[in-house]
Design a protein around this motif. Structure first.
Motif, PDB file in Angstrom:
ATOM      1  N   ASN A 163      -1.114   5.945  -6.397  1.00 30.32           N
ATOM      2  CA  ASN A 163      -2.297   6.626  -5.857  1.00 30.32           C
ATOM      3  C   ASN A 163      -3.585   6.182  -6.541  1.00 30.32           C
ATOM      4  O   ASN A 163      -4.486   6.984  -6.786  1.00 30.32           O
ATOM      5  CB  ASN A 163      -2.150   8.149  -5.931  1.00 30.32           C
ATOM      6  CG  ASN A 163      -3.143   8.855  -5.011  1.00 30.32           C
ATOM      7  OD1 ASN A 163      -3.597   8.297  -4.019  1.00 30.32           O
ATOM      8  ND2 ASN A 163      -3.484  10.093  -5.340  1.00 30.32           N
ATOM      9  N   VAL A 164      -3.652   4.894  -6.854  1.00 31.49           N
ATOM     10  CA  VAL A 164      -4.901   4.285  -7.293  1.00 31.49           C
ATOM     11  C   VAL A 164      -5.132   3.053  -6.428  1.00 31.49           C
ATOM     12  O   VAL A 164      -4.180   2.456  -5.923  1.00 31.49           O
ATOM     13  CB  VAL A 164      -4.869   3.892  -8.787  1.00 31.49           C
ATOM     14  CG1 VAL A 164      -4.731   5.121  -9.663  1.00 31.49           C
ATOM     15  CG2 VAL A 164      -3.759   2.901  -9.071  1.00 31.49           C
ATOM     16  N   GLY A 202      -9.469  -1.421  -2.596  1.00 31.52           N
ATOM     17  CA  GLY A 202      -8.179  -1.779  -2.047  1.00 31.52           C
ATOM     18  C   GLY A 202      -7.437  -0.533  -1.600  1.00 31.52           C
ATOM     19  O   GLY A 202      -7.805   0.593  -1.947  1.00 31.52           O
ATOM     20  N   PRO A 203      -6.378  -0.693  -0.799  1.00 30.88           N
ATOM     21  CA  PRO A 203      -5.579   0.460  -0.398  1.00 30.88           C
ATOM     22  C   PRO A 203      -4.911   1.084  -1.618  1.00 30.88           C
ATOM     23  O   PRO A 203      -4.715   0.423  -2.644  1.00 30.88           O
ATOM     24  CB  PRO A 203      -4.543  -0.142   0.550  1.00 30.88           C
ATOM     25  CG  PRO A 203      -4.421  -1.564   0.112  1.00 30.88           C
ATOM     26  CD  PRO A 203      -5.800  -1.969  -0.321  1.00 30.88           C
ATOM     27  N   ARG A 204      -4.582   2.345  -1.500  1.00 34.65           N
ATOM     28  CA  ARG A 204      -3.909   3.025  -2.612  1.00 34.65           C
ATOM     29  C   ARG A 204      -2.404   2.799  -2.530  1.00 34.65           C
ATOM     30  O   ARG A 204      -1.802   2.950  -1.469  1.00 34.65           O
ATOM     31  CB  ARG A 204      -4.229   4.525  -2.602  1.00 34.65           C
ATOM     32  CG  ARG A 204      -5.659   4.813  -3.006  1.00 34.65           C
ATOM     33  CD  ARG A 204      -6.002   6.280  -3.014  1.00 34.65           C
ATOM     34  NE  ARG A 204      -7.368   6.474  -3.477  1.00 34.65           N
ATOM     35  CZ  ARG A 204      -7.697   6.778  -4.737  1.00 34.65           C
ATOM     36  NH1 ARG A 204      -6.734   6.953  -5.628  1.00 34.65           N
ATOM     37  NH2 ARG A 204      -8.951   6.920  -5.087  1.00 34.65           N
ATOM     38  N   LEU A 228       0.203  -0.350   0.000  1.00 34.05           N
ATOM     39  CA  LEU A 228       0.000   0.000   0.000  1.00 34.05           C
ATOM     40  C   LEU A 228       0.433   0.749   0.000  1.00 34.05           C
ATOM     41  O   LEU A 228       1.339   0.694   0.339  1.00 34.05           O
ATOM     42  CB  LEU A 228      -0.390  -0.605   0.153  1.00 34.05           C
ATOM     43  CG  LEU A 228      -0.816  -1.217   0.422  1.00 34.05           C
ATOM     44  CD1 LEU A 228      -0.866  -1.732   0.485  1.00 34.05           C
ATOM     45  CD2 LEU A 228      -0.633  -1.379   0.417  1.00 34.05           C
ATOM     46  N   SER A 229       3.529   0.150  -0.525  1.00 33.87           N
ATOM     47  CA  SER A 229       3.712   0.148  -1.090  1.00 33.87           C
ATOM     48  C   SER A 229       4.250   0.318  -0.778  1.00 33.87           C
ATOM     49  O   SER A 229       4.883   0.013  -0.800  1.00 33.87           O
ATOM     50  CB  SER A 229       3.476   0.443  -1.106  1.00 33.87           C
ATOM     51  OG  SER A 229       3.556   0.249  -1.374  1.00 33.87           O
ATOM     52  N   THR A 230       4.374   1.233  -0.647  1.00 29.19           N
ATOM     53  CA  THR A 230       4.155   1.164  -0.662  1.00 29.19           C
ATOM     54  C   THR A 230       4.673   1.392  -0.195  1.00 29.19           C
ATOM     55  O   THR A 230       5.014   0.206  -0.562  1.00 29.19           O
ATOM     56  CB  THR A 230       4.690   0.564  -0.446  1.00 29.19           C
ATOM     57  OG1 THR A 230       4.957   0.110  -0.966  1.00 29.19           O
ATOM     58  CG2 THR A 230       4.461   1.034  -0.089  1.00 29.19           C
ATOM     59  N   ARG A 231       3.413   1.673  -2.761  1.00 27.79           N
ATOM     60  CA  ARG A 231       3.747   1.800  -1.907  1.00 27.79           C
ATOM     61  C   ARG A 231       3.637   1.698  -1.348  1.00 27.79           C
ATOM     62  O   ARG A 231       3.492   0.236  -1.449  1.00 27.79           O
ATOM     63  CB  ARG A 231       3.835   1.682  -1.620  1.00 27.79           C
ATOM     64  CG  ARG A 231       3.869   0.340  -2.630  1.00 27.79           C
ATOM     65  CD  ARG A 231       3.918   0.195  -1.760  1.00 27.79           C
ATOM     66  NE  ARG A 231       4.446  -0.463  -2.298  1.00 27.79           N
ATOM     67  CZ  ARG A 231       4.762  -1.137  -1.963  1.00 27.79           C
ATOM     68  NH1 ARG A 231       4.478  -0.571  -1.765  1.00 27.79           N
ATOM     69  NH2 ARG A 231       4.929  -2.454  -2.028  1.00 27.79           N
ATOM     70  N   SER A 232       1.899   4.995  -0.803  1.00 26.15           N
ATOM     71  CA  SER A 232       2.154   3.631  -0.355  1.00 26.15           C
ATOM     72  C   SER A 232       3.597   3.456  -0.264  1.00 26.15           C
ATOM     73  O   SER A 232       4.335   4.145  -0.837  1.00 26.15           O
ATOM     74  CB  SER A 232       1.647   2.678  -1.340  1.00 26.15           C
ATOM     75  OG  SER A 232       2.604   1.824  -1.767  1.00 26.15           O
TER      76      SER A 232
END
Length: 385
Positions: free
Chosen positions: A296-297, A290-292, A3-7
């Motif tokens: 940033n998507v 879902g988390p970005r 989320l990365s995270t990125r994130s």
């Protein structure tokens, strides 16, 4: 490794057993494409016939995940035109294949020594109990970005340092290293406290994953996403346990480290100090998405990956050939939408598995060999690694 995270530069590293032990060095492999690439080549031209076949369902899901990331690539020199064209493509496998073959060239990724195989791991979005206010049970702070953290994007001055950042704190007119994790744990940070966790191990693993959810007493959840990092290198706590003679290399896993922490609560701060890296978060409302990741998507479970952005530009469409933890084949297009502090190397990817315990079980056992091809827009110069 989100989320990365990125994130997580983000993010975000995953395969907990691997990350907790040895970081993410690329593992040598033995398969090669036909033809000998020049020594040290990162990108090797390959035809569409080099790609292993994928199911229609995986083709459609992988393409949809990549196309969803196009909203962040509208002004990108390499991806603007393919992304614009992708909006007109239908959803049938035949339409997708026709678009891909007419829009992209196939490039095989190679690591040092012309190795075609590398390490494929997994990560996920964990859920931990906590509170938005400090309580007797929830007393471990989750910090937002400190007011005194300075971040310098080095490639704005030195293009050869693409993707590199310098982080620190100003002392007068001099930029000095920011506090390490041990100092932050002892003294706190000049940063907002976004939430409180019940276990310092949960915080460590939240930082490794780069994103996660905190479950409140009323059953609602809030999301934590990677915002920044203190600039210190990540050092696996599993490696420290091995060096201390507490675990063998084969024994290192998330479960084994948590069990050790429960048996030795007085030594947990010492173990956590062995990793000087510290991740700061931003709080987001709960969402079914879902988390970005670093792009940033929202990440797509099973079809978004974290990569080394110095090799694979964010937003790229990849073709992944690896196996699941049970040995079953896993071949599909995936979207490069995240990064991770321990995701480094040419043939290297961290596959996002989703949210919760089931995804965590898959991520925690994912330590596979695999090959990666990059689908690169026709006529565009390849990135310079």
């Amino acid at each position: 490794m989100t989320l990365s995270t990125r994130s997580l530069n983000r993010r975000r590293c995953s395969l907990l057993a691997l990350v907790l032990l040895a970081g993410c060095a690329t593992t040598p492999g033995g398969k090669h494409e036909a033809g000998a690439p020049p020594p040290g080549a990162t990108y090797v031209e390959a035809g569409w016939s080099a790609l292993p076949p994928v199911s229609d369902a995986d083709l459609q899901a992988g393409f949809a995940a990549w196309r969803a990331g196009c909203e962040r690539l509208k002004n990108d020199a390499a991806w603007a035109a393919p992304c614009a064209a992708a909006t007109t493509v239908g959803t049938t496998p035949a339409q997708i294949r026709h678009f891909l073959q007419n829009t992209f060239d196939v490039v095989a990724l190679r690591s040092a020594g012309n190795r075609a195989e590398g390490l494929i791991t997994g990560y996920y979005e964990p859920i931990y109990p906590g509170s938005l206010t400090r309580t007797a049970r929830a007393a471990v702070p989750v910090y937002g970005v400190p007011d005194d953290l300075v971040v310098v994007q080095l490639d704005s001055v030195y293009p050869e340092l693409k993707g590199k950042r310098l982080r620190g704190r100003l002392d007068g007119r001099v930029l000095k290293p920011y506090d390490d994790a041990g100092s932050i744990a002892r003294n706190g940070a000049r940063a907002p406290v976004l939430a409180w966790l019940t276990d310092p191990m949960d915080l460590q693993l939240l930082q490794i994953q780069g994103s996660g959810r905190i479950r409140l007493d009323d059953g609602t959840q809030v999301r934590m996403a990677y915002a920044e990092q203190n600039g210190h290198p990540y050092k696996p706590i599993g490696r420290w346990l091995v060096a201390q003679g507490e675990l063998t290399q084969d024994e290192v896993s998330m479960e084994a480290i948590r069990a050790w922490a429960k048996r030795h609560p007085a030594r947990v701060p010492e173990m956590l100090r062995s990793n000087p890296s510290y991740v700061f978060f931003v709080r987001n409302p709960d969402s079914p998405e879902g988390p970005r990741g670093s792009l940033n998507v929202p990440l797509t479970a099973g079809y978004s990956v974290a990569v080394d952005r110095s090799v694979v530009p964010l937003g790229s469409l990849l073709w992944l050939d690896t196996t699941r933890p049970d040995g079953a084949a896993l071949v599909r297009p995936v979207a490069a939408q995240d990064t991770g502090g321990a995701i480094t190397g040419e043939v290297r990817a961290d596959l996002y598995w989703g949210t919760g315990d089931a995804a965590g079980d898959l991520a925690g056992h994912m330590k596979q060999q695999g090959r990666i091809w990059m689908l690169w827009p026709k006529g565009k110069p390849l990135p310079k690694p």
